[in-house]
Design an enzyme around this catalytic site. Structure first.
Site, mmCIF file in Angstrom:
data_model
loop_
_atom_site.group_PDB
_atom_site.id
_atom_site.type_symbol
_atom_site.label_atom_id
_atom_site.label_comp_id
_atom_site.label_asym_id
_atom_site.label_seq_id
_atom_site.Cartn_x
_atom_site.Cartn_y
_atom_site.Cartn_z
ATOM 1 N N THR A 395 0.866 -1.172 0.000
ATOM 2 C CA THR A 395 0.000 0.000 0.000
ATOM 3 C C THR A 395 0.903 1.221 0.000
ATOM 4 O OG1 THR A 395 -1.720 -1.220 1.180
ATOM 5 C CG2 THR A 395 -1.807 1.157 1.380
ATOM 6 N N GLU A 432 -7.712 -7.460 -4.068
ATOM 7 C CA GLU A 432 -8.396 -6.891 -2.907
ATOM 8 C C GLU A 432 -9.440 -7.795 -2.287
ATOM 9 O OE1 GLU A 432 -7.297 -4.400 -0.645
ATOM 10 O OE2 GLU A 432 -6.937 -3.590 -2.636
#
Length: 575
Positions: A395, A432
């Protein structure tokens, strides 16, 4: 637009900022010693100097904080492709200086309409091994980043949309030098080479990972960025680009079930930020489907009754208190927090009386071992089981302030490092959907974060903005780091507000805390020395790599100061 007014007023201390410009002493091996950066009017902090330069160029051209964040994110897709990009999703907090209001924009990925709750269950009735879930099309959700950027630009942008792509396109076409972190991500991945498109980008003609310093050019990504610059976000949600994503994801040996209708129906959701008081300041973060905002408000609220300032010279005691608060907050997030369109919104989790009751469970001298989720005071919430989903740390985070009083805190991701290991049109697709619980129920009780069609997976991403007593932006913070993000952000806030450190010194502190398991201490730091003191309080310490990627900007009487986490390659800069 769903915004919250910030015309609040309460007493705040006028905090001095200690150690401005001071390098942290004796940083661990492999860290990059960095000085705090100062700027009178504006600043960008992000994970790569070339991406920061793109954001600073937008500010110099008269752009807003949102313009700068867009330019930075697009450049990050080029130079830090392993962590975020247009194949993923993001949460974006925007402080509008003119309105003195805060907005929260949800660009989280969504599950396909065909998704079923047993998606990641094996034939034996147990969750599949993690990388059998991750690699391929099964884990790919509908990406939200492009639509999020376009939505935020329509609301807050000043510069033309197309011009915000210029730096990213130039970097993709002309190339940039591969950094040690990108080289490590390529070199240590077992699956990336199996994708033909990714292999052509990240490996040389001999099949070896691109070396540190090698020039990485990405013509396919440059072409995609040109298309989006010219045609806008609609090109990503209808036409050739989504058709190719669907074909690649669904055609993999571990196939997904995306459809063009999933892309056409994707929407950015404007949500109400979650805020709470701390030491006379107001801390605002992202609401569900993120668990970050709620957990940070809870943890700070639980810590407020303790003299945290005094623990600056008692780090083992601070680690104890932070870990105990973390145990309780993580227990609540694992039980209750999920996409609010599919699960009851537990607004009582941030009620001051509830937080005080949770704080009362913290014994200053003894660890509770493991925290249990609290119960809703009115007992209206249906019984739920705890979620045990994976959350990995590929991230990135962007913090921006501009000269017009606007601010952005944006955390952006493709989930695991290199996402689903599928490259389409020059960008990597997310994995995800592994942020959902693989188990739809446990012990006969449903899991709030189970997979459902069109649902957004729960996240720990925690973009955060802190306000002073006059309602001014005081601090912009956030970090990558998977499920540990919450602890990293709390550390940065405590370092600045309680210990009066400059943001660089706050980031340089060892990472510690608990995710309702062992008490985690950062390997290679002075935190290793606190093991015995913590064992004496009943903790089970575990020394681990605890790699944050904080980017923090703080207001002073002379303007802004900021910095970037020494554990990663980022930087901060003003125009």
């Amino acid at each position: 637009m769903k915004i919250i007014s910030l015309s609040f007023c309460f007493v705040a201390l006028a905090l001095p900022i200690a150690s401005v410009g001071q390098l942290a002493p004796e940083l661990p091996s492999g860290w990059m010693a960095k000085k705090v950066v100062t700027s009178r009017d504006a600043m960008v902090a992000a994970a790569h100097p070339l991406a920061v330069a793109a954001g600073v160029a937008a500010l110099r051209a008269g752009g807003s904080a949102v313009d700068a964040a867009i330019a930075t994110q697009l450049a990050l897709n080029v130079v830090e492709p392993q962590s975020s990009g247009i194949g993923g999703g993001a949460f974006l907090l925007v402080h509008d200086g003119r309105r003195n209001a805060l907005a929260a924009y949800d660009g989280r990925e969504t599950a396909p309409a065909a998704a079923k709750s047993v998606r990641f269950m094996g034939g034996d009735g147990k969750p599949m091994p993690f990388y059998e879930q991750v690699v391929g099309g099964k884990a790919v959700g509908v990406p939200g980043t492009v639509k999020l950027l376009a939505h935020a630009h329509a609301q807050h942008g000043k510069l033309p949309w197309s011009g915000l792509f210029d730096h990213a396109i130039a970097l993709a076409e002309n190339g940039f030098a591969v950094t040690p972190r990108l080289n490590m991500a390529i070199r240590t991945d077992r699956f990336l080479k199996n994708d033909v498109s990714a292999r052509a980008v990240f490996f040389d003609t001999k099949g070896e990972p691109l070396a540190v310093g090698a020039t990485l050019k990405q013509p396919a990504l440059a072409a995609t960025l040109r298309t989006l610059a010219r045609d806008g976000e609609k090109a990503f949600y209808a036409g050739d680009i989504p058709a190719t994503i669907v074909k690649v994801a669904n055609g993999h040996s571990n196939p997904g079930d995306l459809s063009l209708a999933d892309f056409a129906q994707y929407k950015v959701i404007e949500r109400v930020p979650v805020c709470g008081p701390y030491r006379g300041f107001k801390v605002c973060g992202f609401p569900a489907p993120s668990s970050g905002g709620v957990a940070i408000v809870q943890m700070l609220g639980m810590l407020e009754r303790f003299d945290i300032a005094a623990t600056r010279i008692q780090p083992a005691q601070f680690t104890h208190l932070l870990s105990e608060a973390g145990r309780l907050a993580y227990a609540d997030r694992n039980r209750y927090l999920a996409d609010p369109a599919f699960a009851p919104q537990p607004v009582w989790l941030t009620d001051p009386a509830y937080i005080q009751s949770r704080s009362a469970l913290i014994d200053p001298q003894k660890s509770m071992g493991r925290g249990s989720a609290g119960a809703e005071p009115t007992q209206k919430t249906s019984a739920l089981a705890d979620d045990r989903s994976y959350e990995f740390n590929a991230t990135s985070h962007i913090s921006v302030v501009d000269a017009q009083g606007n601010a952005v805190s944006m955390t952006t991701t493709i989930e695991d490092t290199m996402g689903a290991r599928l490259m389409v049109n020059g960008f990597l697709l997310n994995n995800e959907l592994t942020d959902f619980s693989a188990l739809p129920e446990e012990n006969g009780l449903p899991v709030a974060n189970k997979i459902e069609p069109g649902k957004r997976p729960r996240s720990t991403m925690s973009p955060t903005i802190v306000y002073d007593s006059a309602g001014r932006v005081h601090m912009v913070t956030g970090s990558p780091g998977g499920s540990a993000i919450i602890n990293y952000v709390v550390k940065s806030i405590v370092g600045v507000l309680d210990w009066e450190l400059d943001p660089q010194a706050a980031m340089d502190l060892p990472n510690v805390g608990s995710r309702n398991g062992p008490t985690e201490l950062e390997k290679g730091t002075e935190a290793e020395k606190w093991v015995d003191a913590l064992k004496a309080k009943g903790h089970e310490p575990r020394v681990i790599d605890f790699t944050s990627g904080l980017h923090v900007i703080v207001r002073t009487k002379n303007g802004w100061i900021g910095g970037a986490d020494p554990r990663r390659e980022g930087t901060a800069s003003g125009p």
